[in-house]
Design a protein around this motif. Structure first.
Motif, PDB file in Angstrom:
ATOM      1  N   LEU A  12      27.334  52.483  56.944  1.00  0.00           N
ATOM      2  CA  LEU A  12      27.883  53.580  57.742  1.00  0.00           C
ATOM      3  C   LEU A  12      27.063  53.831  59.009  1.00  0.00           C
ATOM      4  O   LEU A  12      27.628  54.013  60.094  1.00  0.00           O
ATOM      5  CB  LEU A  12      27.959  54.857  56.913  1.00  0.00           C
ATOM      6  N   VAL A  13      25.740  53.860  58.871  1.00  0.00           N
ATOM      7  CA  VAL A  13      24.885  54.096  60.040  1.00  0.00           C
ATOM      8  C   VAL A  13      25.033  52.964  61.047  1.00  0.00           C
ATOM      9  O   VAL A  13      25.201  53.202  62.254  1.00  0.00           O
ATOM     10  CB  VAL A  13      23.408  54.248  59.616  1.00  0.00           C
ATOM     11  N   ALA A  14      24.994  51.732  60.561  1.00  0.00           N
ATOM     12  CA  ALA A  14      25.130  50.576  61.456  1.00  0.00           C
ATOM     13  C   ALA A  14      26.485  50.570  62.145  1.00  0.00           C
ATOM     14  O   ALA A  14      26.591  50.258  63.339  1.00  0.00           O
ATOM     15  CB  ALA A  14      24.922  49.283  60.680  1.00  0.00           C
ATOM     16  N   LEU A  71      18.016  49.769  58.779  1.00  0.00           N
ATOM     17  CA  LEU A  71      18.989  50.527  59.571  1.00  0.00           C
ATOM     18  C   LEU A  71      18.963  50.081  61.035  1.00  0.00           C
ATOM     19  O   LEU A  71      20.016  49.911  61.661  1.00  0.00           O
ATOM     20  CB  LEU A  71      18.701  52.024  59.478  1.00  0.00           C
ATOM     21  N   ILE A  72      17.760  49.889  61.569  1.00  0.00           N
ATOM     22  CA  ILE A  72      17.628  49.443  62.959  1.00  0.00           C
ATOM     23  C   ILE A  72      18.213  48.051  63.128  1.00  0.00           C
ATOM     24  O   ILE A  72      18.985  47.789  64.058  1.00  0.00           O
ATOM     25  CB  ILE A  72      16.149  49.463  63.400  1.00  0.00           C
ATOM     26  N   ALA A  73      17.851  47.142  62.226  1.00  0.00           N
ATOM     27  CA  ALA A  73      18.298  45.743  62.333  1.00  0.00           C
ATOM     28  C   ALA A  73      19.816  45.628  62.233  1.00  0.00           C
ATOM     29  O   ALA A  73      20.456  44.948  63.044  1.00  0.00           O
ATOM     30  CB  ALA A  73      17.631  44.898  61.246  1.00  0.00           C
ATOM     31  N   HIS A  87      22.513  44.601  65.144  1.00  0.00           N
ATOM     32  CA  HIS A  87      23.436  43.504  64.847  1.00  0.00           C
ATOM     33  C   HIS A  87      24.884  43.938  65.087  1.00  0.00           C
ATOM     34  O   HIS A  87      25.671  43.212  65.698  1.00  0.00           O
ATOM     35  CB  HIS A  87      23.246  43.087  63.388  1.00  0.00           C
ATOM     36  N   ALA A  88      25.210  45.151  64.624  1.00  0.00           N
ATOM     37  CA  ALA A  88      26.580  45.657  64.765  1.00  0.00           C
ATOM     38  C   ALA A  88      26.945  45.888  66.223  1.00  0.00           C
ATOM     39  O   ALA A  88      28.093  45.662  66.629  1.00  0.00           O
ATOM     40  CB  ALA A  88      26.741  46.949  63.966  1.00  0.00           C
ATOM     41  N   ILE A  89      25.985  46.342  67.022  1.00  0.00           N
ATOM     42  CA  ILE A  89      26.248  46.610  68.438  1.00  0.00           C
ATOM     43  C   ILE A  89      26.766  45.361  69.134  1.00  0.00           C
ATOM     44  O   ILE A  89      27.745  45.415  69.893  1.00  0.00           O
ATOM     45  CB  ILE A  89      24.971  47.118  69.136  1.00  0.00           C
ATOM     46  N   ILE A 149      33.594  45.351  56.897  1.00  0.00           N
ATOM     47  CA  ILE A 149      33.492  44.611  55.634  1.00  0.00           C
ATOM     48  C   ILE A 149      32.357  43.589  55.705  1.00  0.00           C
ATOM     49  O   ILE A 149      31.602  43.410  54.737  1.00  0.00           O
ATOM     50  CB  ILE A 149      34.835  43.913  55.311  1.00  0.00           C
ATOM     51  N   MET A 150      32.216  42.931  56.851  1.00  0.00           N
ATOM     52  CA  MET A 150      31.113  41.984  57.041  1.00  0.00           C
ATOM     53  C   MET A 150      29.764  42.687  56.940  1.00  0.00           C
ATOM     54  O   MET A 150      28.801  42.141  56.388  1.00  0.00           O
ATOM     55  CB  MET A 150      31.250  41.299  58.398  1.00  0.00           C
ATOM     56  N   LEU A 151      29.693  43.907  57.468  1.00  0.00           N
ATOM     57  CA  LEU A 151      28.450  44.678  57.379  1.00  0.00           C
ATOM     58  C   LEU A 151      28.104  44.997  55.929  1.00  0.00           C
ATOM     59  O   LEU A 151      26.945  44.878  55.521  1.00  0.00           O
ATOM     60  CB  LEU A 151      28.586  45.985  58.173  1.00  0.00           C
ATOM     61  N   ILE A 152      29.107  45.424  55.175  1.00  0.00           N
ATOM     62  CA  ILE A 152      28.868  45.750  53.762  1.00  0.00           C
ATOM     63  C   ILE A 152      28.347  44.526  53.018  1.00  0.00           C
ATOM     64  O   ILE A 152      27.386  44.613  52.244  1.00  0.00           O
ATOM     65  CB  ILE A 152      30.152  46.281  53.109  1.00  0.00           C
TER      66      ILE A 152
END
Length: 233
Positions: free
Chosen positions: A23-25, A101-103, A107-109, A163-166
């Protein structure tokens, strides 16, 4: 059966960390990624070039390497700054969870900026020109016309990225974060029930993905209806 129920319970207790990281990412990635996309489209000098380099690096290197760079790099950087500048920053303030969380956010950005860029480019430019002719400011044009449509166009890809993040959070165990995969590895190694434990872990990821698909389907339906209502006014 007691082993299975115990395993389900232990993995369930690690679920919040998986959800929090995702969620945070996703929130940071979507917010900053949208800003990066606008900067790229507007071709802002220097910043747009830096974003291109940043996106290229993040998208071209494995996430686990990015995790290791931050996990080992941040404490060493703090120690260096403390020694050279006389600072007194505590390296331990960057816990494994915070580094994860930072990483994952960084990555998500990179991925979501490209996703939102595609969404923004899908918006009919004639609408922007029409808005300018009636005197709307750039802020109102983006917030009322461009971004809602861009988000709607990008929604399927945003869902895929979520979904990829999860699934990607399964790498956080490498930096000592106790999420689903970390707990599963511990239980599997202790009980030598690898197939059983990892099957349960897979079921957790599967359930999360199904829930997410239903949530995004609802969001997409509401967003489409909202845009249709606006266009008919």
């Amino acid at each position: 059966m007691s082993f299975i129920f115990q395993t389900i319970w232990e993995i369930f207790k690690s679920l919040p960390n998986t959800i929090i990281i995702s969620l945070v990412a996703m929130t940071v990635g979507l917010s900053v990624g949208t800003l990066f996309a606008i900067i790229q489209i507007r071709k802002t000098p220097i910043f747009s070039q830096l974003i291109i380099v940043y996106n290229s690096f993040i998208r071209s290197t494995p996430l686990i390497i990015q995790l290791f760079i931050l996990y080992y790099g941040i404490p060493n950087l703090i120690l260096y700054l403390n020694a050279t500048l006389g600072l007194k920053i505590n390296p331990d303030m960057f816990s494994p969870m915070l580094i994860a969380l930072i990483a994952f956010s960084l990555h998500a950005i990179a991925y979501l900026s490209e996703t939102m860029k595609s969404g923004l480019l899908s918006v009919d430019y004639s609408q922007i020109e029409a808005a300018k002719t009636v005197g709307l400011s750039n802020r109102h044009i983006y917030t009322r016309i461009v971004l809602p449509q861009a988000f709607n166009y990008a929604l399927p890809n945003i869902e895929n990225q979520f979904i990829m993040l999860i699934k990607g959070t399964s790498l956080a165990f490498a930096v000592q974060v106790t999420e689903i995969m970390a707990v599963s590895r511990i239980i599997a190694n202790e009980g030598y029930q690898f197939i059983t434990v990892y099957s349960i872990a897979a079921a957790f990821y599967w359930i999360l993905a199904i829930i997410l698909e239903k949530v995004f389907h609802k969001i997409e339906s509401n967003s489409t209806n909202h845009l249709s209502t606006q266009s008919s006014i």
